[in-house]
Design a protein around this motif. Structure first.
Motif, PDB file in Angstrom:
ATOM      1  N   TYR A   1       0.881  -1.188  -0.102  1.00  0.00           N
ATOM      2  CA  TYR A   1       0.082   0.094   0.081  1.00  0.00           C
ATOM      3  C   TYR A   1       0.870   1.201  -0.052  1.00  0.00           C
ATOM      4  N   VAL A   2       0.406   2.348  -0.712  1.00  0.00           N
ATOM      5  CA  VAL A   2       1.232   3.565  -0.805  1.00  0.00           C
ATOM      6  C   VAL A   2       0.543   4.442   0.488  1.00  0.00           C
ATOM      7  N   LEU A   3       1.295   4.778   1.646  1.00  0.00           N
ATOM      8  CA  LEU A   3       0.948   5.571   2.505  1.00  0.00           C
ATOM      9  C   LEU A   3       1.033   7.142   2.339  1.00  0.00           C
ATOM     10  N   GLY A   4       2.167   7.533   1.734  1.00  0.00           N
ATOM     11  CA  GLY A   4       2.261   8.880   1.486  1.00  0.00           C
ATOM     12  C   GLY A   4       3.330   9.044   0.055  1.00  0.00           C
ATOM     13  N   ILE A   5       3.079  10.098  -0.317  1.00  0.00           N
ATOM     14  CA  ILE A   5       3.923  10.722  -1.598  1.00  0.00           C
ATOM     15  C   ILE A   5       4.868  11.653  -1.047  1.00  0.00           C
ATOM     16  N   THR A   6       6.261  11.417  -1.316  1.00  0.00           N
ATOM     17  CA  THR A   6       7.389  12.378  -1.022  1.00  0.00           C
ATOM     18  C   THR A   6       7.167  13.689  -1.335  1.00  0.00           C
ATOM     19  N   SER A   7       7.071  14.643  -0.425  1.00  0.00           N
ATOM     20  CA  SER A   7       6.723  15.905  -0.575  1.00  0.00           C
ATOM     21  C   SER A   7       8.046  16.965  -0.550  1.00  0.00           C
ATOM     22  N   LYS A   8       8.705  16.834   0.801  1.00  0.00           N
ATOM     23  CA  LYS A   8       9.894  17.415   1.128  1.00  0.00           C
ATOM     24  C   LYS A   8      10.489  17.118   2.085  1.00  0.00           C
ATOM     25  N   GLY A   9      11.783  17.462   2.369  1.00  0.00           N
ATOM     26  CA  GLY A   9      12.797  16.998   3.317  1.00  0.00           C
ATOM     27  C   GLY A   9      13.729  18.386   3.738  1.00  0.00           C
TER      28      GLY A   9
ATOM     29  N   PRO B   1      21.299  14.631  10.896  1.00  0.00           N
ATOM     30  CA  PRO B   1      20.736  14.198  11.975  1.00  0.00           C
ATOM     31  C   PRO B   1      19.292  14.722  12.748  1.00  0.00           C
ATOM     32  N   ASN B   2      18.507  13.972  13.064  1.00  0.00           N
ATOM     33  CA  ASN B   2      17.415  14.536  13.792  1.00  0.00           C
ATOM     34  C   ASN B   2      16.113  15.014  12.904  1.00  0.00           C
ATOM     35  N   THR B   3      16.120  14.697  11.529  1.00  0.00           N
ATOM     36  CA  THR B   3      15.509  15.285  10.531  1.00  0.00           C
ATOM     37  C   THR B   3      14.577  14.298  10.062  1.00  0.00           C
ATOM     38  N   GLN B   4      13.564  14.554   9.231  1.00  0.00           N
ATOM     39  CA  GLN B   4      12.462  13.598   8.768  1.00  0.00           C
ATOM     40  C   GLN B   4      12.143  14.077   7.176  1.00  0.00           C
ATOM     41  N   THR B   5      11.416  13.205   6.648  1.00  0.00           N
ATOM     42  CA  THR B   5      10.875  13.564   5.273  1.00  0.00           C
ATOM     43  C   THR B   5       9.385  13.843   5.642  1.00  0.00           C
ATOM     44  N   LEU B   6       8.992  14.715   4.982  1.00  0.00           N
ATOM     45  CA  LEU B   6       7.359  14.977   5.099  1.00  0.00           C
ATOM     46  C   LEU B   6       6.868  14.424   3.830  1.00  0.00           C
ATOM     47  N   PHE B   7       5.740  13.676   3.951  1.00  0.00           N
ATOM     48  CA  PHE B   7       5.155  13.051   2.887  1.00  0.00           C
ATOM     49  C   PHE B   7       3.522  13.490   2.877  1.00  0.00           C
ATOM     50  N   THR B   8       3.088  13.568   1.726  1.00  0.00           N
ATOM     51  CA  THR B   8       1.683  13.742   1.595  1.00  0.00           C
ATOM     52  C   THR B   8       0.651  12.430   1.938  1.00  0.00           C
ATOM     53  N   ASN B   9      -0.115  12.734   2.779  1.00  0.00           N
ATOM     54  CA  ASN B   9      -0.610  11.777   3.322  1.00  0.00           C
ATOM     55  C   ASN B   9      -1.828  11.009   2.350  1.00  0.00           C
ATOM     56  N   VAL B  10      -1.571   9.933   1.831  1.00  0.00           N
ATOM     57  CA  VAL B  10      -2.637   9.499   0.897  1.00  0.00           C
ATOM     58  C   VAL B  10      -3.966   9.143   1.100  1.00  0.00           C
TER      59      VAL B  10
END
Length: 254
Positions: free
Chosen positions: A217-225, A232-241
């Motif tokens: 299943y696709v949970l998210g689409i890569t939007s910005k990082g 360190p201590n960062t994450q990628t933000l995904f559009t919530n499908v």
């Protein structure tokens, strides 16, 4: 195998320059799902989408073979581009989502290419809501041809599809990112330890299986990082499908 899940490459043109510039994922025989900024970027007003490639693993070979399975690339034209109507309206990168209708259907290509599932019923199919999955499931998968260098000024684009597991648990960095969105539930975060998304991975999927690995299943689409990929201590933000399912489903046609 992750590369069989309808992962796609988008080829675009800016001026006289053409390049594979974003990822996408096949969700229907006629549609790939990607990020809005991959087809309409306010910072690149002359960006045009030329085509979509499916079945790719190694950009230098065709066909690609792995574990006894071979896949020839399929290049398809673009019939229509649908950007989410609220993209970039309430905030920069809000509802960063787009549907690309292919010029022909992608079918009868099993097992090489097939659509990934949409999370229509996360609780029944995955054991919890998309919010609950952050607490009940530790890992998701990312994949793409984005830079493998964390240096934003020295992108190193691989020729072979990269894939990796990333933690799903949100962090304070994610909380800070989501505060910029009027509706934080329209996004979700992943990553923060180990592998990361980077330049060129935009539009690609964040995926999860149904534990038995009979469906993905696709949970998210890569939007910005973060500015520095994998810092360190960062994450990628995904559009919530799942949050955008009504818009996605209402725009699919045979």
């Amino acid at each position: 195998m992750i590369f069989l899940l309808g992962l796609a490459l988008l080829r675009g043109r800016v001026g006289d320059r053409e390049a594979w510039h974003c990822g996408a994922v096949l969700i229907h025989p006629r549609y790939v799902l990607t990020a809005g900024h991959c087809v309409r970027d306010p910072n690149i007003p002359n960006l045009s989408l030329l085509g979509v490639r499916l079945g790719e693993l190694n950009l230098t070979t065709n066909p690609d073979c792995q574990l006894g399975l071979c896949s020839s690339v399929v290049d398809v034209g673009v019939e229509q581009i649908l950007v989410h109507p609220e993209y970039n309206r309430a905030c920069l990168a809000c509802h960063d989502l787009a549907l690309v209708r292919l010029s022909r259907a992608i079918e009868n290509l099993l097992p090489q290419i097939y659509p990934i599932c949409l999370p229509l019923d996360p609780e029944g199919e995955l054991g919890g809501s998309t919010d609950a999955l952050h607490n009940s499931r530790d890992w998701g998968w990312i994949a793409g041809w984005g830079s493998v260098s964390g240096d934003p000024f020295n992108a190193q684009l691989p020729t072979v599809l990269q894939k990796a597991q990333v933690p799903l648990t949100p962090t304070p960095f994610c909380d800070a990112l989501q505060q910029r969105y009027p509706d934080p539930s329209s996004t979700l975060c992943a990553g923060g330890e180990g592998p990361f998304t980077c330049k060129g991975d935009s539009g690609g999927p964040l995926m999860i299986d149904n534990r038995m690995r009979t469906r993905w299943y696709v949970l998210g689409i890569t939007s910005k990082g973060p500015r520095v990929c994998g810092a360190p201590n960062t994450q990628t933000l995904f559009t919530n499908v799942h949050h955008h399912l009504s818009w996605i489903l209402s725009n699919l046609r045979p």
